[in-house]
Each structure stands twice: as structure tokens, then as C-alpha cells.
Design an enzyme around this catalytic site. Structure first.
Site, PDB file in Angstrom:
ATOM      1  N   GLU A  73       1.263   5.562   7.215  1.00 28.78           N
ATOM      2  CA  GLU A  73       1.349   6.082   5.845  1.00 28.78           C
ATOM      3  C   GLU A  73       0.099   6.875   5.518  1.00 28.78           C
ATOM      4  OE1 GLU A  73       1.807   2.628   3.392  1.00 28.78           O
ATOM      5  OE2 GLU A  73       3.905   2.362   3.934  1.00 28.78           O
ATOM      6  N   LYS A  75      -3.201   7.562   3.753  1.00 30.65           N
ATOM      7  CA  LYS A  75      -4.189   6.720   3.057  1.00 30.65           C
ATOM      8  C   LYS A  75      -4.827   7.606   1.990  1.00 30.65           C
ATOM      9  CE  LYS A  75      -8.004   3.480   3.738  1.00 30.65           C
ATOM     10  NZ  LYS A  75      -8.702   3.784   2.508  1.00 30.65           N
ATOM     11  N   ARG A 116      -6.095   1.371  -5.887  1.00 30.03           N
ATOM     12  CA  ARG A 116      -4.930   0.521  -5.692  1.00 30.03           C
ATOM     13  C   ARG A 116      -4.563  -0.178  -6.996  1.00 30.03           C
ATOM     14  NH1 ARG A 116      -4.623  -3.409  -0.620  1.00 30.03           N
ATOM     15  NH2 ARG A 116      -2.648  -4.446  -0.975  1.00 30.03           N
ATOM     16  N   ARG A 159      -7.433  -3.791  -7.742  1.00 24.09           N
ATOM     17  CA  ARG A 159      -7.637  -4.624  -6.565  1.00 24.09           C
ATOM     18  C   ARG A 159      -8.560  -5.808  -6.865  1.00 24.09           C
ATOM     19  NH1 ARG A 159      -9.497  -2.027  -0.888  1.00 24.09           N
ATOM     20  NH2 ARG A 159     -10.686  -3.804  -0.204  1.00 24.09           N
ATOM     21  N   GLU A 217      -0.899   3.385  -4.933  1.00 32.96           N
ATOM     22  CA  GLU A 217      -2.206   4.007  -5.116  1.00 32.96           C
ATOM     23  C   GLU A 217      -2.069   5.049  -6.228  1.00 32.96           C
ATOM     24  OE1 GLU A 217      -4.613   2.788  -3.185  1.00 32.96           O
ATOM     25  OE2 GLU A 217      -6.205   4.286  -3.115  1.00 32.96           O
ATOM     26  N   PHE A 273       3.602   1.800  -2.305  1.00 36.43           N
ATOM     27  CA  PHE A 273       3.669   1.477  -0.874  1.00 36.43           C
ATOM     28  C   PHE A 273       4.133   0.053  -0.566  1.00 36.43           C
ATOM     29  CE2 PHE A 273      -1.005   1.293  -1.857  1.00 36.43           C
ATOM     30  CZ  PHE A 273      -1.208  -0.063  -1.689  1.00 36.43           C
ATOM     31  N   ARG A 316      -7.021 -10.354   5.290  1.00 34.97           N
ATOM     32  CA  ARG A 316      -7.284  -9.124   6.013  1.00 34.97           C
ATOM     33  C   ARG A 316      -6.867  -9.366   7.449  1.00 34.97           C
ATOM     34  NH1 ARG A 316     -10.869  -5.060   4.811  1.00 34.97           N
ATOM     35  NH2 ARG A 316     -11.898  -6.272   3.200  1.00 34.97           N
ATOM     36  N   LYS A 354      -6.496   0.456   8.917  1.00 35.44           N
ATOM     37  CA  LYS A 354      -6.915   1.742   8.330  1.00 35.44           C
ATOM     38  C   LYS A 354      -7.585   2.581   9.405  1.00 35.44           C
ATOM     39  CE  LYS A 354     -10.843  -0.598   6.266  1.00 35.44           C
ATOM     40  NZ  LYS A 354     -11.487  -1.064   5.069  1.00 35.44           N
TER      41      LYS A 354
HETATM   42  P1  AMP Z   1     -10.425   0.465   2.203  1.00 35.64           P
HETATM   43  O1  AMP Z   1     -10.677   0.617   0.728  1.00 35.64           O
HETATM   44  O2  AMP Z   1     -11.088   1.538   3.003  1.00 35.64           O
HETATM   45  O3  AMP Z   1     -10.680  -0.926   2.684  1.00 35.64           O
HETATM   46  O4  AMP Z   1      -8.857   0.700   2.438  1.00 35.64           O
HETATM   47  C1  AMP Z   1      -7.879  -0.068   1.826  1.00 35.64           C
HETATM   48  C2  AMP Z   1      -7.409   0.609   0.555  1.00 35.64           C
HETATM   49  O5  AMP Z   1      -6.736   1.811   0.854  1.00 35.64           O
HETATM   50  C3  AMP Z   1      -6.353  -0.171  -0.193  1.00 35.64           C
HETATM   51  O6  AMP Z   1      -6.893  -1.207  -0.961  1.00 35.64           O
HETATM   52  C4  AMP Z   1      -5.715   0.899  -1.052  1.00 35.64           C
HETATM   53  O7  AMP Z   1      -6.451   1.082  -2.252  1.00 35.64           O
HETATM   54  C5  AMP Z   1      -5.917   2.174  -0.253  1.00 35.64           C
HETATM   55  N1  AMP Z   1      -4.668   2.776   0.241  1.00 35.64           N
HETATM   56  C6  AMP Z   1      -4.421   4.096   0.246  1.00 35.64           C
HETATM   57  N2  AMP Z   1      -3.222   4.357   0.787  1.00 35.64           N
HETATM   58  C7  AMP Z   1      -2.676   3.170   1.135  1.00 35.64           C
HETATM   59  C8  AMP Z   1      -1.454   2.782   1.760  1.00 35.64           C
HETATM   60  N3  AMP Z   1      -0.563   3.675   2.166  1.00 35.64           N
HETATM   61  N4  AMP Z   1      -1.228   1.455   1.958  1.00 35.64           N
HETATM   62  C9  AMP Z   1      -2.139   0.540   1.586  1.00 35.64           C
HETATM   63  N5  AMP Z   1      -3.311   0.846   1.007  1.00 35.64           N
HETATM   64  C10 AMP Z   1      -3.591   2.146   0.780  1.00 35.64           C
END
Ligand code: AMP
Length: 586
Positions: free
Chosen positions: A250, A252, A257, A272, A301, A341, A418, A424
Site C-alpha cells: 500500500e 505509505k 493516522r 495514534r 491516514e 486502510f 509491532r 514499512k
Molecule cells: P511510522 O510512523 O514510520 O512508524 O509508520 C507507521 C505509520 O504509517 C502508521 O502509523 C500510519 O500513520 C502511517 N501509514 C501511512 N500509510 C499507511 C498504510 N497504508 N497502512 C498503515 N499505516 C500507514
């Protein structure tokens, strides 16, 4: 239960720098707390008046407390301010100036935990014309009825700066030990916490009921579920391997979120970190109202967009929607869209145990009547080789995304966890910049030159989930505009501790100031090196050395949406360190 008993325990906890000792004090406290007020005791320990998503602000300024203290102690206001400027904590000032004698002459009532809690709640809930006078009267009544020690903690609670260094995880440990005597039951409590986000409720269920009642706490509307989190892969081959060769990729998106709770026309939005942000997004709420499911918990998001071509804009634009006033102006000036999502609940059914592929199908079904171009399903595609992933990554980057999320189609929704079910993958490494990391500010050195009166370098830490400890990884002093530096100094000054937090392992490093680990910053750095000074992954690569960031720079993004426990982990840092050598040898 008398409030003085709680104050005495708080005093012991404040003096403790050992996690084990803190847990011990908590267990002792819980075993002597009457069941009817245990939820309140849990909230007060955390410096709150309810679970995160309901906790209310008291709206009391320092100057009101200063006036009250002056009145109670008969010490002039300017002397109190002078002391406050030197100590930096009005609770400590109260302890210093309110002698037992002045207090006993004014003793009006014996303070119970219940009384303190309900008065604080009243202060928080009083609003409208004349509310400030009522609030001041309530603050006065509390301070005038309290002993020195009590007033120290009452002031800290009123001003929101009680910092006992107790993480939610430590509380879960203590509740398990106090009520079940068996550490193994912690997983049961943790699951209940992940779906209810309410430690007070769990404590009350244990104290008034049983472990099996805790077991049956389930997902419910308008109680935010702790979000499922992703691991980070360094490249597409690693991601594909972790997905056993097949996954759903998907976009990102670089937004925020949001967890949506809907029941008919009633809709609430949580971030979040479980903050209720419904008032910031009336436009999104109006669109969700039109969706066909009567009941729904979904995740997506929210991202700022250019309204002319619906292209995504960077995160900073979205943050301008986070304000208390002039919301309608902000809605017009900073349009946003919602990319859904996941779905956790639909029309009476908890869907978290369904495989992701099935949840995606339900999500699509939930959107079947959607006519708005501001709500959509997130872009998704199936991937079964690295070429697929790389091609989709290019598309994502062309569309203004920060990378990809790769998801295992078979896995259920794992609240609060997690793992490799979600991965990611950020932009390919350019060879110059390794990747961004979200690191927690642990301490600071005072600023010099232009930065006198502000913080100079900030000490950063990465998180270790196993020990619930933050380890140091470097100091950052570049990338800050004057505006952000003032904002950060303001925020951090409210988190100053008397000494290092028991959750921080900093070796022999000395800082001018230590903070409660709370503020998360996005940091970029060209390289990770070995260092004898920092404690991140110490001894893991080389005996006596930890890992450190070389030339770290603040990216400009304060990660308001992240809890300190969501920051980059020690394992991720190790992986990024090792990956540098893979890169060089390729
Ligand atoms: P990170 O903040 O780098 O830990 O990445 C996780 C965050 O990516 C999630 O908490 C979401 O806010 C964001 N995110 C963006 N696109 C997506 C997606 N397709 N699925 C899940 N999370 C996403």
C-alpha cells in the site's frame, strides 16, 4: 483512603530511580487501595483524571497557583515567583513555603483520594461565564485543606506536571503482580489494555471482579483501540522474505493516522496516541456520516491535499489543522482527504480476528455508497517479487508518498503490537542519508550565543521494548528554526526532571537538564558509527561501544502523533547500522 497515604507513596516514588523499586511501591499501593477507588488511583499515578482519550485539562495557569500559595503561606507573590524561577516546579515551592503550622490553622477537612479526585474533575469540567472564579475557589479549597506534602502533589496534579517516571508497561506489571500474583498473566492484562486503552478500567475490573472478566474486555465503539504497528525493512528483498514471498503493498502516506468510530450520526476521531481530534476535522466527519455502515471502527491516514489536483502535501500542512480556534477557516485553508486502510468493527461485529485480505474486502464494502472524492480506499496492489515492490515504490514516490506499507494478507489485526505482519519500507537509501529515525529527547545542554536561555544540543534516545528503556544515541543541534526551537524549549521545559528518568540508560553522560521521555523528533543522519559514549546497542557490535549518529540533523518534523514507545527501536538502529555495510559492499 486518605490522600496523604497516596502522597507518601508518590514521595517515595519520586525519590526512586530504580524500575524494580517503583514496581514494588506500586504493588504495595495497589494491595492497600480500596477496590472502589483503584481506577482513580491509577489515573492519578499517571497524572491524569481518566484514560488518555477522555482525560480533561484543568485549565489552571501557574499564576493562579502562585496567588493561592501566597494567600495560604502569607508569603509575597514576588518571593514565590523568585523561588519558582529558581526551582522550576511550583509543587516543590508549595512544599517549601507552606509550613505545617499555617496549614493546620486553616485545616478545613480531611482530604481523601476521592475528594481530591472529584474536586480536580470539577475544576476540569467547569466552563463558561464565571468559571475561572469557581476554578480558583476550588483550587483554594484544596490547597487550604492540605498538608505540606499533600499540597506538593496537588499542585503538581493541578498543573499537569506530576512526573513519577511510571510507564504504562510498569503499571501493567504491578497490577499483574498485585492482583494475580503470577507474572504470566501479564499477557491477559496487556491484551485488555490494547483493546480498551484504559488502565484504570483494567485495575477496577481486577479489583472488583476477576481475571476472567479482564479476559472478556473487548473492542467497543468510542473507546480507541491501540494501533497495530509495523516493523521496518531496509530493502525490498528483506520485506518480501518477511512476507514469505507474497503480500499486499500500500502507499505509505505522509499524513496522520486516524481511528474512526461511527455509530449512526455520532462520529469520533482518535490519533495514534489516542487523542480525540474530532473537533479538528468537521469536514471528514460530515463525509463519514454518509457511509452506509451504521456502526464502524476503521483506520486511515488523513493527509493534506492540493484541492485542485488532489495531490498529497507534506505532513507540516496537515499540522496546521491541529488548532483550538478558527476551525472553519482552517478547514477552508488546509483541505485534507482520508485514505482508509483497515476496518476493526462493522455493524456489531468485531473484525480484528479476520485475515487482512478479508478486512480489506469489508472495508471496500463499507465504502460502497461513498460519493466523496475526499474519502477513498488506500492504493493497494499484490506483490510477489521485488520487481513488483520496486515498481509500486516508484509509483508511491511519484504520488508524493514517503514509501510503502507491505502487509501480510493472512494476519489478523494485532492491537498495540509491532510485528512483521506490517512492514514499512521507506525511500531507497540514496547512499548519503540512511533513513529518518524517530528519536526521543532525553536531555539537553544549555544553549550558548544566539541560543542563550534556550536549549542548545538535545540528547536523543532509541527505545528498547524488552527492557522498556531508552538508550542514548547522539546529540542534535542542527536543523532547528528559531520558531521551532522556541516551541520545543517551551514543550520541553514542562518535562524537566530533578534527575535522569529511571527509564533512561545514559551511562556516565552528564547533561544540564534531563527530561521525562515524551517528545519525539524525526532525525536524519548520514551514518551510524560506534561510540564509547552512547549506550544504544552497547556491546552488541563491539565490546564497550554503543551506536551513535554521525552529524544528526532535525528534519523539521516534531512527531506529535507518536508516543515515546513508538520511536525507533534499538533493533531497528542495529539493522540500519549493519545495512550500511551491505550498501557499501554492493
Ligand atoms: P511510522 O510512523 O514510520 O512508524 O509508520 C507507521 C505509520 O504509517 C502508521 O502509523 C500510519 O500513520 C502511517 N501509514 C501511512 N500509510 C499507511 C498504510 N497504508 N497502512 C498503515 N499505516 C500507514
Amino acid at each position: 483512603m486518605l490522600f496523604i497515604e497516596l502522597a507518601q507513596t508518590f514521595e517515595k516514588m519520586e525519590k526512586t530511580r530504580s524500575r524494580i523499586e517503583l514496581t514494588y511501591h506500586l504493588v504495595e499501593l495497589f494491595t492497600t487501595t480500596p477496590a472502589e477507588i483503584i481506577d482513580k488511583v491509577v489515573y492519578l499515578i499517571l497524572g491524569k483524571l481518566g484514560p488518555d482519550h477522555e482525560s480533561s485539562e484543568l485549565g489552571i495557569a501557574d499564576k493562579i497557583v502562585i496567588k493561592t500559595l501566597s494567600h495560604s503561606s502569607r508569603i509575597p507573590v514576588d518571593k514565590i515567583i523568585k523561588e519558582y524561577n529558581s526551582i522550576g516546579d511550583l509543587g516543590e515551592v508549595a512544599y517549601k513555603f507552606l509550613t505545617e503550622r499555617t496549614q493546620s490553622t486553616l485545616f478545613a477537612q480531611v482530604l481523601t483520594v476521592d475528594k481530591v479526585f472529584s474536586t480536580l474533575l470539577k475544576i476540569a469540567h467547569t466552563s463558561g461565564v464565571g468559571s475561572l472564579d469557581i476554578k480558583i475557589r476550588l483550587v483554594n479549597s484544596l490547597i487550604n485543606s492540605s498538608s505540606r506534602l499533600e499540597s506538593k502533589f496537588i499542585v503538581k496534579l493541578i498543573l499537569g506536571n506530576l512526573r513519577l517516571g511510571i510507564a504504562n508497561f510498569t503499571l501493567l506489571d504491578a497490577l499483574t503482580l498485585a492482583f494475580t500474583k503470577d507474572k504470566k498473566n501479564r499477557v491477559i492484562l496487556e491484551r485488555a489494555y490494547n483493546v480498551s486503552s484504559d488502565l484504570g478500567k483494567i485495575a477496577a475490573t481486577l479489583a472488583n471482579g476477576s481475571l476472567s472478566e479482564v479476559q472478556s474486555i473487548s473492542i467497543s465503539l468510542f473507546t480507541p483501540v491501540r494501533p497495530m504497528l509495523a516493523e521496518r525493512a531496509v530493502d525490498s528483498p528483506e520485506a518480501l522474505k518477511k512476507l514469505d514471498g507474497f503480500g499486499l503493498a500500500e502507499f505509505k502516506i505522509d499524513g496522520e493516522r486516524i481511528q474512526i468510530h461511527k455509530q449512526g450520526e455520532k462520529i469520533e476521531l482518535f490519533t495514534r496516541s489516542l487523542e480525540n481530534v474530532s473537533s479538528n476535522f468537521p469536514d471528514i466527519i460530515n463525509m463519514i456520516k454518509l457511509l452506509s455502515p451504521k456502526e464502524m471502527i476503521a483506520e486511515g491516514e488523513i493527509v493534506a491535499i492540493n484541492p485542485n489536483n488532489l495531490r498529497y502535501l507534506p505532513f507540516q500542512n496537515l499540522m496546521r489543522r491541529r488548532r483550538k480556534y478558527k476551525i472553519q477557516e482552517a478547514v477552508k485553508a488546509f483541505p485534507v482527504m482520508l485514505n482508509l486502510f483497515d476496518i476493526l468493527f462493522i455493524d456489531g461485529n468485531d473484525t480484528t480476528n479476520l485475515p487482512f485480505l478479508e478486512r480489506r474486502r469489508l472495508l471496500k464494502f463499507a465504502l460502497k455508497d461513498n460519493r466523496s472524492d475526499r474519502i477513498k480506499l488506500i492504493e493497494q496492489t499484490q506483490v510477489s517479487c521485488t520487481k513488483d515492490i520496486d515498481a509500486f515504490m516508484t509509483k508511491a514516490l511519484e504520488n508524493g508518498c514517503e514509501g510503502l506499507m507491505l502487509k501480510n494478507p493472512k494476519t489478523e489485526y494485532r492491537a498495540g503490537a509491532r510485528g512483521w505482519a506490517w512492514i514499512k519500507l521507506k525511500k531507497e537509501y540514496s547512499g548519503k542519508v540512511i533513513d529518518s529515525m524517530d528519536l526521543v529527547v532525553l536531555g539537553a545542554l544549555h544553549g550558548k550565543g544566539r541560543r542563550v536561555g534556550k536549549y542548545g544540543a538535545l540528547l536523543l534516545g532509541a527505545y528498547d521494548r524488552v527492557n522498556d528503556t531508552f538508550y542514548t544515541i547522539g546529540k542534535v543541534g542542527t536543523g532547528f528554526t528559531d520558531e521551532i526551537l522556541s516551541l520545543l524549549s517551551d514543550r520541553l521545559s514542562k518535562l524537566v526532571l530533578q534527575g535522569k528518568s529511571p527509564r533512561v540508560e545514559a551511562g556516565s553522560l552528564m547533561m544540564d537538564v534531563w527530561f521525562e521521555p515524551r517528545v519525539v523528533l524525526e532525525i536524519i543522519s548520514p551514518e551510524i558509527t560506534l561510540s564509547p559514549i552512547y549506550t544504544a546497542a552497547r556491546d552488541a557490535v563491539n565490546l564497550g561501544n554503543g551506536l551513535a549518529l554521525r552529524f544528526p540533523k532535525f528534519s523539521g518534523k516534531i512527531r506529535e502523533d507518536k508516543l515515546p514507545e513508538d520511536s525507533t527501536t534499538i533493533d531497528e538502529v542495529l539493522e540500519l547500522y549493519r545495512n550500511q555495510f551491505k550498501q557499501k559492499s554492493n
